[in-house]
Design a protein around this motif. Structure first.
Motif, PDB file in Angstrom:
ATOM      1  N   LYS A  24      56.433  31.692  51.690  1.00 36.23           N
ATOM      2  CA  LYS A  24      55.672  31.985  50.069  1.00 36.23           C
ATOM      3  C   LYS A  24      55.865  34.088  50.065  1.00 36.23           C
ATOM      4  CE  LYS A  24      52.228  32.941  46.413  1.00 36.23           C
ATOM      5  NZ  LYS A  24      51.712  32.641  45.367  1.00 36.23           N
ATOM      6  N   TYR A  25      55.389  34.961  50.974  1.00 34.44           N
ATOM      7  CA  TYR A  25      56.065  36.211  51.884  1.00 34.44           C
ATOM      8  C   TYR A  25      56.752  36.660  52.847  1.00 34.44           C
ATOM      9  CZ  TYR A  25      52.740  36.409  47.445  1.00 34.44           C
ATOM     10  OH  TYR A  25      51.829  35.830  46.194  1.00 34.44           O
ATOM     11  N   LEU A  26      56.856  37.157  52.983  1.00 32.16           N
ATOM     12  CA  LEU A  26      57.582  37.604  54.028  1.00 32.16           C
ATOM     13  C   LEU A  26      57.059  37.433  55.194  1.00 32.16           C
ATOM     14  CD1 LEU A  26      59.433  41.362  52.794  1.00 32.16           C
ATOM     15  CD2 LEU A  26      60.956  38.212  53.362  1.00 32.16           C
ATOM     16  N   GLY A  27      55.797  38.418  55.006  1.00 26.25           N
ATOM     17  CA  GLY A  27      54.668  38.109  56.461  1.00 26.25           C
ATOM     18  C   GLY A  27      53.913  37.001  56.500  1.00 26.25           C
ATOM     19  N   GLY A  28      54.377  36.147  55.615  1.00 24.04           N
ATOM     20  CA  GLY A  28      53.680  35.164  55.659  1.00 24.04           C
ATOM     21  C   GLY A  28      52.837  34.194  54.204  1.00 24.04           C
ATOM     22  N   GLU A  29      51.792  33.493  54.491  1.00 25.35           N
ATOM     23  CA  GLU A  29      51.599  32.544  52.608  1.00 25.35           C
ATOM     24  C   GLU A  29      51.027  33.587  52.069  1.00 25.35           C
ATOM     25  OE1 GLU A  29      52.866  30.347  52.165  1.00 25.35           O
ATOM     26  OE2 GLU A  29      54.371  30.217  53.637  1.00 25.35           O
ATOM     27  N   ARG A  30      50.462  35.031  52.650  1.00 22.60           N
ATOM     28  CA  ARG A  30      49.678  35.655  51.551  1.00 22.60           C
ATOM     29  C   ARG A  30      50.509  36.709  51.920  1.00 22.60           C
ATOM     30  NH1 ARG A  30      46.001  38.477  54.059  1.00 22.60           N
ATOM     31  NH2 ARG A  30      44.860  38.212  56.178  1.00 22.60           N
ATOM     32  N   PHE A  31      50.020  37.856  50.668  1.00 21.44           N
ATOM     33  CA  PHE A  31      50.727  39.401  50.545  1.00 21.44           C
ATOM     34  C   PHE A  31      50.012  40.149  51.939  1.00 21.44           C
ATOM     35  CE2 PHE A  31      50.234  43.659  48.705  1.00 21.44           C
ATOM     36  CZ  PHE A  31      51.410  43.359  47.846  1.00 21.44           C
ATOM     37  N   THR A  32      51.474  40.669  52.379  1.00 24.53           N
ATOM     38  CA  THR A  32      50.881  41.834  53.395  1.00 24.53           C
ATOM     39  C   THR A  32      51.112  42.786  53.329  1.00 24.53           C
ATOM     40  OG1 THR A  32      52.473  41.524  55.005  1.00 24.53           O
ATOM     41  CG2 THR A  32      49.869  39.812  54.504  1.00 24.53           C
ATOM     42  N   LEU A  33      51.366  44.166  53.862  1.00 27.88           N
ATOM     43  CA  LEU A  33      52.233  45.527  54.358  1.00 27.88           C
ATOM     44  C   LEU A  33      53.551  45.123  54.522  1.00 27.88           C
ATOM     45  CD1 LEU A  33      49.358  47.790  56.626  1.00 27.88           C
ATOM     46  CD2 LEU A  33      49.816  47.644  54.198  1.00 27.88           C
ATOM     47  N   ALA A  34      54.022  43.893  54.664  1.00 30.61           N
ATOM     48  CA  ALA A  34      55.672  43.706  55.018  1.00 30.61           C
ATOM     49  C   ALA A  34      55.715  43.747  53.716  1.00 30.61           C
ATOM     50  CB  ALA A  34      56.021  42.247  55.871  1.00 30.61           C
ATOM     51  N   ASP A  35      55.176  43.086  52.755  1.00 31.59           N
ATOM     52  CA  ASP A  35      55.948  42.631  51.378  1.00 31.59           C
ATOM     53  C   ASP A  35      55.641  43.542  50.544  1.00 31.59           C
ATOM     54  OD1 ASP A  35      56.094  39.972  51.433  1.00 31.59           O
ATOM     55  OD2 ASP A  35      54.113  39.767  51.930  1.00 31.59           O
ATOM     56  N   LEU A  36      53.965  45.238  50.539  1.00 28.71           N
ATOM     57  CA  LEU A  36      54.060  46.136  49.968  1.00 28.71           C
ATOM     58  C   LEU A  36      54.908  47.203  50.025  1.00 28.71           C
ATOM     59  CD1 LEU A  36      50.568  47.588  49.207  1.00 28.71           C
ATOM     60  CD2 LEU A  36      52.350  48.857  50.959  1.00 28.71           C
ATOM     61  N   HIS A  37      55.293  47.683  51.020  1.00 28.55           N
ATOM     62  CA  HIS A  37      56.562  48.253  51.501  1.00 28.55           C
ATOM     63  C   HIS A  37      57.181  48.054  51.124  1.00 28.55           C
ATOM     64  CE1 HIS A  37      53.645  49.177  55.758  1.00 28.55           C
ATOM     65  NE2 HIS A  37      53.371  49.986  54.599  1.00 28.55           N
ATOM     66  N   HIS A  38      57.723  47.481  50.389  1.00 32.29           N
ATOM     67  CA  HIS A  38      59.684  47.197  49.456  1.00 32.29           C
ATOM     68  C   HIS A  38      59.257  47.256  47.853  1.00 32.29           C
ATOM     69  CE1 HIS A  38      60.376  43.939  52.776  1.00 32.29           C
ATOM     70  NE2 HIS A  38      61.259  44.648  52.637  1.00 32.29           N
ATOM     71  N   ILE A  39      57.895  47.319  47.882  1.00 30.27           N
ATOM     72  CA  ILE A  39      57.394  48.088  46.335  1.00 30.27           C
ATOM     73  C   ILE A  39      58.657  48.811  45.979  1.00 30.27           C
ATOM     74  CG2 ILE A  39      56.292  48.771  44.515  1.00 30.27           C
ATOM     75  CD1 ILE A  39      54.334  45.838  45.510  1.00 30.27           C
ATOM     76  N   PRO A  40      58.542  50.219  45.976  1.00 29.38           N
ATOM     77  CA  PRO A  40      58.713  51.690  45.401  1.00 29.38           C
ATOM     78  C   PRO A  40      59.813  51.490  45.086  1.00 29.38           C
ATOM     79  CG  PRO A  40      56.521  51.792  47.674  1.00 29.38           C
ATOM     80  CD  PRO A  40      57.264  49.991  47.398  1.00 29.38           C
ATOM     81  N   THR A  41      60.634  51.502  46.989  1.00 25.82           N
ATOM     82  CA  THR A  41      62.077  51.431  46.993  1.00 25.82           C
ATOM     83  C   THR A  41      62.413  49.838  45.711  1.00 25.82           C
ATOM     84  OG1 THR A  41      62.233  51.738  48.770  1.00 25.82           O
ATOM     85  CG2 THR A  41      64.509  51.718  47.914  1.00 25.82           C
ATOM     86  N   MET A  42      62.404  49.335  45.352  1.00 19.03           N
ATOM     87  CA  MET A  42      62.847  48.505  44.302  1.00 19.03           C
ATOM     88  C   MET A  42      62.341  48.457  43.277  1.00 19.03           C
ATOM     89  SD  MET A  42      62.128  44.603  47.097  1.00 19.03           S
ATOM     90  CE  MET A  42      63.107  43.814  45.584  1.00 19.03           C
TER      91      MET A  42
END
Length: 221
Positions: A155-173
């Motif tokens: 579901k998320y890049l780092g696993g099945e829940r939201f983590t820093l691996a996902d959060l770090h994409h938000i600004p540039t995207m």
């Protein structure tokens, strides 16, 4: 003492830190840094970050710079508050760390060049180099192919829940989704659905709203 983030909220690096603080529900103070006047290249800012880049971060007597190091500090120090952004299990943490590195080493260098050409240059009245844009778009598409395959499985890049691996994409995207590059994300359906998910989080919406507000003020000044 309050947490302080010395930055301009237009900075994607600063946005990472602010989004992380929002996820944790922590109180913080934004200390504005005027990069147009070179404030980040002078004292007292250089005492906080000798490389003269935003953000700089303070939490009591701790002073830090480098946005991803700051978010790691926040996620670990305030692990019991707000959204859990790391895994305790070593294997889960290892997987999430891999994808956090992918963001830093594979995604961000390309996405940042596209943000510079398509967002920052027009904002500053500079001319976009579309040869660079086309080159970087091709590179981004290859990265997104890998993301698509990953997000079919998880579901998320780092696993099945939201983590820093996902959060770090938000600004540039958040910047790129307002440009022609949106088509690259849209052509990867699992990536598109993933971004729709993470960008709709209240912490994400709050930091993007801050950035939009600052952009409007800058355009009027």
């Amino acid at each position: 003492m309050a947490i302080k983030v010395h930055c301009t909220v237009l900075s994607t690096a600063a946005m990472k830190v602010i989004a992380c603080l929002n996820e944790k529900g922590l109180d913080y103070e934004i200390v504005p840094i005027d990069m147009r006047t070179g404030e980040h290249k002078k004292e007292p800012f250089l005492s906080l970050n000798p490389f003269g880049q935003v953000p700089a971060f303070e939490d009591g007597d701790l002073k830090m710079f480098e946005s991803r190091a700051i978010t790691q500090y926040i996620a670990h120090t305030y692990a019991d508050k707000g959204t859990p952004l790391i895994f305790r299990d070593p294997k889960q943490m290892a997987v999430a760390s891999v994808w956090a590195e992918v963001e830093a080493q594979k995604f961000d260098p390309v996405a940042s060049k596209l943000t510079w050409e398509l967002c920052t240059k027009p904002f500053l009245g500079m001319v976009t180099d579309y040869a660079v844009v086309e080159e970087q778009e091709a590179l981004l598409s290859k990265v997104l192919d890998v993301y698509e395959a990953r997000l079919v499985q998880s579901k998320y890049l780092g696993g099945e829940r939201f983590t820093l691996a996902d959060l770090h994409h938000i600004p540039t995207m958040s910047y790129l989704m307002g440009t022609r590059v949106k088509a690259s994300f849209d052509s990867h359906p699992h990536v598109s659905a993933w971004y729709a998910d993470i960008s709709a989080r209240p912490a994400s919406e709050k930091v993007v709203a801050m950035t939009v507000s600052e952009l409007k003020k800058s355009l009027l000044s």
